[in-house]
Design a protein around this motif. Structure first.
Motif, PDB file in Angstrom:
ATOM      1  N   ILE A   1      -3.446  -4.116  29.926  1.00 39.85           N
ATOM      2  CA  ILE A   1      -3.583  -2.836  29.456  1.00 39.85           C
ATOM      3  C   ILE A   1      -4.202  -1.854  30.241  1.00 39.85           C
ATOM      4  CG2 ILE A   1      -4.109  -1.631  27.284  1.00 39.85           C
ATOM      5  CD1 ILE A   1      -3.306  -4.265  25.734  1.00 39.85           C
ATOM      6  N   GLU A   2      -3.920  -0.709  30.607  1.00 42.83           N
ATOM      7  CA  GLU A   2      -4.596   0.166  31.359  1.00 42.83           C
ATOM      8  C   GLU A   2      -4.852   1.640  30.561  1.00 42.83           C
ATOM      9  OE1 GLU A   2      -5.733  -0.549  34.201  1.00 42.83           O
ATOM     10  OE2 GLU A   2      -4.244  -2.273  34.651  1.00 42.83           O
ATOM     11  N   LYS A   3      -4.166   1.799  29.829  1.00 38.26           N
ATOM     12  CA  LYS A   3      -4.503   3.019  28.746  1.00 38.26           C
ATOM     13  C   LYS A   3      -4.246   2.907  27.609  1.00 38.26           C
ATOM     14  CE  LYS A   3      -0.196   5.343  30.064  1.00 38.26           C
ATOM     15  NZ  LYS A   3       0.586   6.494  30.502  1.00 38.26           N
ATOM     16  N   ALA A   4      -4.528   3.957  26.618  1.00 33.90           N
ATOM     17  CA  ALA A   4      -4.094   3.839  25.198  1.00 33.90           C
ATOM     18  C   ALA A   4      -2.805   4.247  24.990  1.00 33.90           C
ATOM     19  CB  ALA A   4      -5.085   4.718  24.527  1.00 33.90           C
ATOM     20  N   PRO A   5      -2.037   3.745  24.154  1.00 33.76           N
ATOM     21  CA  PRO A   5      -0.714   4.295  23.713  1.00 33.76           C
ATOM     22  C   PRO A   5      -0.702   5.575  22.983  1.00 33.76           C
ATOM     23  CG  PRO A   5      -1.507   2.691  22.064  1.00 33.76           C
ATOM     24  CD  PRO A   5      -2.708   2.739  23.154  1.00 33.76           C
ATOM     25  N   ILE A   6       0.471   5.917  22.697  1.00 32.38           N
ATOM     26  CA  ILE A   6       0.619   7.053  21.646  1.00 32.38           C
ATOM     27  C   ILE A   6       0.186   6.404  20.187  1.00 32.38           C
ATOM     28  CG2 ILE A   6       2.237   8.653  20.705  1.00 32.38           C
ATOM     29  CD1 ILE A   6       3.719   8.627  23.321  1.00 32.38           C
ATOM     30  N   TRP A   7      -0.757   6.743  19.592  1.00 26.06           N
ATOM     31  CA  TRP A   7      -0.848   6.229  18.294  1.00 26.06           C
ATOM     32  C   TRP A   7      -0.258   6.966  17.290  1.00 26.06           C
ATOM     33  CZ3 TRP A   7      -3.455   2.037  18.733  1.00 26.06           C
ATOM     34  CH2 TRP A   7      -4.644   1.794  19.787  1.00 26.06           C
ATOM     35  N   CYS A   8       0.484   6.436  16.112  1.00 24.54           N
ATOM     36  CA  CYS A   8       0.991   6.965  15.168  1.00 24.54           C
ATOM     37  C   CYS A   8       0.792   6.127  13.931  1.00 24.54           C
ATOM     38  CB  CYS A   8       2.455   6.758  15.023  1.00 24.54           C
ATOM     39  SG  CYS A   8       3.346   7.728  13.638  1.00 24.54           S
ATOM     40  N   SER A   9       0.084   6.876  13.111  1.00 27.93           N
ATOM     41  CA  SER A   9      -0.486   6.365  11.833  1.00 27.93           C
ATOM     42  C   SER A   9       0.237   6.462  10.610  1.00 27.93           C
ATOM     43  CB  SER A   9      -1.880   7.236  11.149  1.00 27.93           C
ATOM     44  OG  SER A   9      -2.176   6.867   9.849  1.00 27.93           O
ATOM     45  N   VAL A  10       0.839   5.263  10.110  1.00 27.71           N
ATOM     46  CA  VAL A  10       1.731   5.197   9.149  1.00 27.71           C
ATOM     47  C   VAL A  10       0.939   4.714   7.813  1.00 27.71           C
ATOM     48  CG1 VAL A  10       3.605   4.843  10.316  1.00 27.71           C
ATOM     49  CG2 VAL A  10       2.350   3.072   9.559  1.00 27.71           C
ATOM     50  N   ASP A  11      -0.335   5.293   7.805  1.00 22.43           N
ATOM     51  CA  ASP A  11      -1.107   4.698   6.541  1.00 22.43           C
ATOM     52  C   ASP A  11      -0.555   5.636   5.159  1.00 22.43           C
ATOM     53  OD1 ASP A  11      -3.982   3.573   7.127  1.00 22.43           O
ATOM     54  OD2 ASP A  11      -3.101   4.843   8.917  1.00 22.43           O
ATOM     55  N   LEU A  12      -0.006   6.951   5.376  1.00 23.39           N
ATOM     56  CA  LEU A  12       0.334   7.526   4.118  1.00 23.39           C
ATOM     57  C   LEU A  12       1.798   7.170   3.935  1.00 23.39           C
ATOM     58  CD1 LEU A  12      -1.082  10.746   5.552  1.00 23.39           C
ATOM     59  CD2 LEU A  12      -1.994   9.389   3.273  1.00 23.39           C
ATOM     60  N   ARG A  13       2.630   6.251   4.592  1.00 17.03           N
ATOM     61  CA  ARG A  13       3.809   5.719   4.154  1.00 17.03           C
ATOM     62  C   ARG A  13       3.933   4.368   3.940  1.00 17.03           C
ATOM     63  NH1 ARG A  13       8.160   2.665   5.492  1.00 17.03           N
ATOM     64  NH2 ARG A  13       7.671   3.092   7.721  1.00 17.03           N
ATOM     65  N   ASP A  14       3.754   3.662   4.871  1.00 17.37           N
ATOM     66  CA  ASP A  14       3.809   2.094   4.799  1.00 17.37           C
ATOM     67  C   ASP A  14       2.602   1.703   4.054  1.00 17.37           C
ATOM     68  OD1 ASP A  14       6.169   1.342   6.216  1.00 17.37           O
ATOM     69  OD2 ASP A  14       5.222  -0.133   7.542  1.00 17.37           O
ATOM     70  N   GLY A  15       1.349   2.285   4.627  1.00 19.24           N
ATOM     71  CA  GLY A  15       0.142   1.616   3.810  1.00 19.24           C
ATOM     72  C   GLY A  15       0.131   2.180   2.191  1.00 19.24           C
ATOM     73  N   ASN A  16       0.422   3.549   2.009  1.00 17.27           N
ATOM     74  CA  ASN A  16       0.494   3.783   0.617  1.00 17.27           C
ATOM     75  C   ASN A  16       1.749   3.108  -0.334  1.00 17.27           C
ATOM     76  OD1 ASN A  16      -0.297   5.743  -1.368  1.00 17.27           O
ATOM     77  ND2 ASN A  16       1.741   6.663  -1.140  1.00 17.27           N
ATOM     78  N   GLN A  17       2.470   2.781   0.237  1.00 19.51           N
ATOM     79  CA  GLN A  17       3.672   2.137  -0.519  1.00 19.51           C
ATOM     80  C   GLN A  17       3.130   0.790  -0.828  1.00 19.51           C
ATOM     81  OE1 GLN A  17       7.323   2.064   1.526  1.00 19.51           O
ATOM     82  NE2 GLN A  17       7.120   0.244   2.481  1.00 19.51           N
ATOM     83  N   ALA A  18       2.375   0.319  -0.011  1.00 26.24           N
ATOM     84  CA  ALA A  18       1.749  -1.368  -0.324  1.00 26.24           C
ATOM     85  C   ALA A  18       0.575  -1.268  -1.228  1.00 26.24           C
ATOM     86  CB  ALA A  18       1.596  -1.855   0.962  1.00 26.24           C
ATOM     87  N   LEU A  19       0.229  -0.034  -1.739  1.00 26.24           N
ATOM     88  CA  LEU A  19      -1.082  -0.035  -2.458  1.00 26.24           C
ATOM     89  C   LEU A  19      -0.616  -0.539  -3.753  1.00 26.24           C
ATOM     90  CD1 LEU A  19      -3.007   3.141  -1.250  1.00 26.24           C
ATOM     91  CD2 LEU A  19      -3.433   0.758  -0.743  1.00 26.24           C
TER      92      LEU A  19
END
Length: 555
Positions: A25-43
């Motif tokens: 791994i040489e660099k960071a990927p494009i980050w996409c947070s899904v906390d407000l969808r995947d994460g939220n529906q699992a609360l």
């Protein structure tokens, strides 16, 4: 006995051309947070709108440029949240919001209503393509499943045509890990034919490990196979969305990046359905620990934890990588000793490169503190106690003293469990600094006798109390400590010998106190003990250390 015969192996990929094992791994990927969808529906208790706004603000602060904000066609609260972001102008110009929607016209219509006023959005459509779901859930053929994806893409294209902002299409063949590779490729390329992406207007193909089904290397093979078989690869952003069913979500993500993935969808601390989504923070900190810029502002993990725990109502585990309260601690004696030596070596060498055993990163770099690194219980060793004394309180105990004091602390920990630093210091005072009975040093005066022919060129006049009675003696020696020692031998009728002596400053500056350590031997009994004294005057500190050691010897 476990009935393992109910389960069968998931097929692996026949892909001898794989290249990912030879890459880094040489660099960071494009980050996409899904906390407000995947994460939220699992609360257990999903976030309300204001909690979502606070969480969204945190994600923006952390540097996420792509944030999935929900499924606005699924419920009113999801719709209202997106509208709040738009109406309150909370979406920065450099942040792209992402919305999830199934490939159905009435849902897409509602989704585009929610997006009004958004400058750039990712519309994420999906349908399940796996062999199992085609069979038991949908009862559809491969062709029928493919047509769902094609029709969904066509509808997005129609709505995007009249949308005043920029629409990026993301398509996920859901349950990709359970889909035949040739079919996953067929569906994706059918979507691409309808959408017609270009180098300047790319499509996102998201290949989710909706359920982890095999070892991480198999997912890497699947990703690389797709990566090398896509047509017009330069018009595609290859994304992964790993879950953690087998406990290897971070591993499959890292190997997927080696296999050609450009983008990772996940959540803070891995919150998500079942065992969770991939933990983006662990991924990012892993890169950071390898000298790679994670391109996220994550240098204050305590702030992230505070917002996460309040909004999600889920505590971060004590042993969670990087974030857990105990991850930068060591109870093992050998670990404590190694950490102590590593930190000392770095200071002595003035090294700019972090290299401390058992600590992959400097806790201070992510907003943690040095203080909690070592914690003392019955499993701790001499190095840990010495580390606490130096790190917290500035006392650099002589090596020979490490075991003597550690044995005292271990006796306490065996009765009461973990021993806090303040309790260790309290015991240090009790055992050494405040050891003033039966003999308490009060004052002294020294005279230089160097003009005489005697080797004993120092006269000591020492005032002390013996069981509360004040006494004074005079004695000569070849220095202050020797003179004091000889006087005590005569006064008290004891036979003692100084084995070792050391001293150091406590703090810096002209007003700093000095700490003195004396290692004393009772030549009759063979018993040995250390004594410690502190004073702004080093000679006074040394005499206090001698009296401290004498009092300990006659216990």
């Amino acid at each position: 006995m476990l009935n393992y015969t109910r389960y069968q192996k998931v097929p692996v990929v026949d892909f001898p051309e794989r290249q990912w094992p030879n890459k880094q791994i040489e660099k960071a990927p494009i980050w996409c947070s899904v906390d407000l969808r995947d994460g939220n529906q699992a609360l257990i208790e999903p976030m309300v709108v204001e909690e979502k706004i606070e969480y969204f603000t945190l994600l923006v602060k952390l540097g996420f440029k792509e944030i999935e904000v929900g499924f606005p066609s699924a419920s009113q609260i999801e719709f209202d949240f997106l509208r709040q972001l738009v109406d309150r102008k909370l979406i920065p110009d450099d942040v792209v919001v992402q919305v999830l929607v199934q490939c159905r016209e009435h849902l897409l219509k509602r989704t585009f209503e929610a997006l009004k006023g958004v400058k750039t959005a990712i519309v994420h459509i999906y349908n399940s393509t796996s062999t199992l779901q085609r069979d038991v859930v949908f009862g559809m053929s491969r062709e029928e499943i493919k047509q769902i994806a094609i029709e969904g893409t066509r509808l997005v294209k129609e709505y995007a045509k009249d949308f005043p902002g920029n629409i990026i299409l993301e398509y996920s063949p859901e349950s990709f890990t359970g889909t035949e590779l040739d079919f996953a490729l067929e569906v994706c390329e059918a979507v691409m034919e309808v959408w017609e992406p270009t180098r300047d207007k790319k499509i996102i193909f998201n290949l989710p490990a909706t359920v982890e089904m095999n070892t991480p290397n198999v997912y890497a093979d699947q990703i690389e196979w797709m990566n090398t078989h896509f047509k017009n690869r330069d018009s595609i952003i290859l994304s992964v969305h790993p879950h953690n069913d087998r406990g290897t979500g971070v591993a499959i993500s890292e190997l997927a990046l080696l296999a050609g993935a450009d983008r990772v969808e996940g959540t803070l601390f891995g919150n998500g359905e079942r065992t969770g989504n991939v933990d983006l923070l662990t991924l990012a900190y892993n890169m950071f620990s390898q000298g790679i810029n994670p391109e996220l502002e994550i240098d204050n993990i305590n702030e992230i934890i505070e917002v996460y725990e309040r909004c999600c109502k889920i505590p971060v585990h004590l042993r969670h990588p990087y974030a857990g309260k105990l991850v930068f601690t060591a109870f093992s004696g050998s670990h404590q000793d190694a950490i102590n030596k590593g930190v000392k070596a770095m200071k002595e060498r003035k090294s700019s490169i972090w290299a401390v055993p058992y600590l992959p990163i400097d806790p201070a770099d992510i907003g943690r503190k040095y203080e909690p690194i070592v914690r003392i219980n019955s499993q701790s060793g001499k190095g840990g106690v010495a580390f606490i004394m130096e790190t917290y309180f500035g006392f650099k105990l002589p090596k020979g003293m490490h075991k003597e004091f550690a044995d005292i602390i271990q006796g306490i920990s065996e009765k009461s469990g973990e021993v806090a630093p303040d309790q260790i210091m309290q015991e240090f005072r009790l055992q050494y600094l405040d050891r003033k009975e039966p003999y308490h040093f009060r004052k002294s005066r020294f005279e230089d006798l160097s003009d005489t022919d005697s080797d004993f060129d120092t006269l000591a006049v020492v005032t002390y109390t013996d069981h509360g009675t004040e006494k004074t003696y005079e004695a000569t020696g070849n220095g202050p400590i020797d003179a004091v020692q000889r006087g005590l031998i005569k006064e008290l009728g004891i036979k003692i010998k100084v084995l070792d002596y050391s001293e150091h400053a406590l703090g810096e500056g002209s007003n700093a106190q000095a700490a003195a350590y004396v290692h004393l031997l009772d030549t009759e009994s063979g018993k040995v003990s250390f004594g410690v004294g502190i004073s702004s005057n080093i000679t006074r500190a040394s005499i206090r250390a001698v009296f401290s050691a004498v009092n300990r010897l006659i216990l």
